[in-house]
Write a protein that holds these residues in place. Structure first.
Motif, PDB file in Angstrom:
ATOM      1  N   UNK A  81       0.995  -1.387   0.123  1.00 53.46           N
ATOM      2  CA  UNK A  81       0.156   0.163  -0.082  1.00 53.46           C
ATOM      3  C   UNK A  81       0.783   1.175   0.126  1.00 53.46           C
ATOM      4  N   UNK A  82       0.392   2.380  -0.541  1.00 47.28           N
ATOM      5  CA  UNK A  82       0.818   3.603  -0.598  1.00 47.28           C
ATOM      6  C   UNK A  82       1.568   4.079   0.899  1.00 47.28           C
ATOM      7  N   UNK A  83       0.858   3.740   1.948  1.00 49.29           N
ATOM      8  CA  UNK A  83       1.335   4.114   3.248  1.00 49.29           C
ATOM      9  C   UNK A  83       2.659   3.209   3.865  1.00 49.29           C
ATOM     10  N   UNK A  84       2.834   2.297   3.102  1.00 46.94           N
ATOM     11  CA  UNK A  84       3.935   1.513   3.315  1.00 46.94           C
ATOM     12  C   UNK A  84       5.314   1.999   2.907  1.00 46.94           C
ATOM     13  N   UNK A  85       5.089   3.242   2.165  1.00 44.14           N
ATOM     14  CA  UNK A  85       6.559   3.784   1.514  1.00 44.14           C
ATOM     15  C   UNK A  85       6.436   5.340   1.867  1.00 44.14           C
ATOM     16  N   UNK A  86       7.487   5.666   2.357  1.00 49.32           N
ATOM     17  CA  UNK A  86       7.400   7.073   2.901  1.00 49.32           C
ATOM     18  C   UNK A  86       7.651   8.042   1.812  1.00 49.32           C
ATOM     19  N   UNK A  87       8.173   7.698   0.691  1.00 50.76           N
ATOM     20  CA  UNK A  87       8.687   8.376  -0.410  1.00 50.76           C
ATOM     21  C   UNK A  87       7.278   8.555  -1.412  1.00 50.76           C
ATOM     22  N   UNK A  88       6.288   7.813  -1.371  1.00 47.78           N
ATOM     23  CA  UNK A  88       5.452   7.425  -2.297  1.00 47.78           C
ATOM     24  C   UNK A  88       4.887   8.740  -2.760  1.00 47.78           C
ATOM     25  N   UNK A  89       4.492   9.791  -2.011  1.00 45.79           N
ATOM     26  CA  UNK A  89       3.822  11.070  -2.563  1.00 45.79           C
ATOM     27  C   UNK A  89       4.925  11.722  -3.329  1.00 45.79           C
ATOM     28  N   UNK A  90       6.470  11.944  -2.934  1.00 48.04           N
ATOM     29  CA  UNK A  90       7.193  12.371  -3.532  1.00 48.04           C
ATOM     30  C   UNK A  90       7.374  11.753  -5.170  1.00 48.04           C
ATOM     31  N   UNK A  91       7.087  10.481  -5.124  1.00 46.19           N
ATOM     32  CA  UNK A  91       7.315   9.693  -6.362  1.00 46.19           C
ATOM     33  C   UNK A  91       6.053  10.094  -7.458  1.00 46.19           C
ATOM     34  N   UNK A  92       4.919   9.914  -6.884  1.00 43.43           N
ATOM     35  CA  UNK A  92       3.731   9.998  -7.736  1.00 43.43           C
ATOM     36  C   UNK A  92       3.441  11.587  -8.171  1.00 43.43           C
ATOM     37  N   UNK A  93       4.016  12.219  -7.616  1.00 42.75           N
ATOM     38  CA  UNK A  93       4.010  13.759  -7.640  1.00 42.75           C
ATOM     39  C   UNK A  93       5.155  14.347  -8.462  1.00 42.75           C
TER      40      UNK A  93
END
Length: 288
Positions: A81-93
């Motif tokens: 899930x996205x919440x398991x990856x701290x840098x997810x927002x930086x990735x998708x954005x």
């Protein structure tokens, strides 16, 4: 044997009207070569954090039934899930990621998958393959309807089993392919002649059509080569039904609207560990 290849002369590259040089290059690269990359899109610190999060998710997945799925000997795939990856927002954005998605898949693209591959020490050559059968939209109208982004969590070295891709083969018709995904061994010499090995460094990111024929190669090192996978669809592509990504309500509400607009996954009160279901039977035994 039926000729499965298409010449690039038959492919119209749909560059958006008014596109700048960067957009034109991205769309052209994906419609011709089938894979593009952006060096040092992220910091090494971001990639080091990614490695920590992958390691934690991998150990958790291995601790329960069907938490990880085999992709060949000593090779695993895990969805998270996205919440398991701290840098997810930086990735998708990231501006490059958003630009590629919008330019190739349209403004209403949907983020449908987050996971990672872990080729460990002793992993063997995979058979040449694509990740799913060619959609009818691609076969008939020659349009790409999905993309896979990859970000390495380590600096890739020659003995670590680098990813190998055969450019231009995203358009190969699946005549004689097992499950419409695995080309016959008679076609291997062509893929080997086209093959390019990729040696990404921490912070690099790539985008590819998962239809482009590719394989993981033999890992002769004592190190694993974890790599993140972000799957993105054009509207109607249908890959979301093969994945169980979800976000909690609190996480969703903290996201910028420009990211919320591209999330089609469920919004839940509590996350449930993902049971892997995107199994690819033809990869289980490796090239043999």
């Amino acid at each position: 044997m039926t000729d499965v290849t298409r010449t690039l002369d038959d492919i119209r590259v749909p560059i958006p009207e008014g596109a700048d040089e960067e957009v034109a290059a991205a769309v052209t690269g994906l419609y011709t070569e089938g894979v593009i990359s952006r060096k040092q899109a992220f910091s090494r610190e971001w990639a080091e954090q990614l490695r920590e999060d992958i390691d934690a998710a991998f150990q958790e997945a291995l601790s329960r039934p069907n938490g990880a799925v085999g992709r060949g000997p000593k090779r695993y795939y895990v969805e998270m899930h996205p919440e398991q990856m701290r840098g997810w927002l930086e990735l998708v954005d990231h501006p490059w990621v958003r630009m590629v998605c919008e330019s190739v898949l349209g403004p209403d693209y949907q983020i449908v998958e987050l996971g990672f591959d872990v080729p460990g020490a002793g992993a063997v050559n995979q058979p040449w393959h694509r990740d799913f059968p060619m959609p009818e939209e691609t076969r008939t109208n020659r349009r790409l309807t999905s993309l896979a982004f990859n970000a390495t969590a380590v600096d890739t070295e020659e003995d670590m089993g680098p990813f190998e891709v055969a450019p231009t083969t995203q358009w190969d018709l699946p005549e004689g392919f097992d499950h419409e995904m695995f080309p016959p061994k008679a076609a291997y010499p062509r893929y080997e002649a086209l093959a390019q090995r990729k040696y990404p460094k921490m912070g690099d990111i790539s985008a590819r059509s998962a239809l482009t024929i590719h394989r993981g190669t033999r890992n002769d090192s004592q190190k694993s080569r974890p790599v993140l996978v972000l799957g993105v669809d054009a509207p109607g592509a249908g890959n979301a039904e093969h994945h169980d990504m979800a976000v909690t309500r609190g996480f969703y509400e903290r996201l910028p609207q420009r990211v919320r607009d591209h999330l089609g996954c469920p919004i839940v009160e509590t996350l449930t560990p993902i049971t892997q279901k995107h199994s690819i039977e033809g990869l289980m035994m490796g090239e043999a």
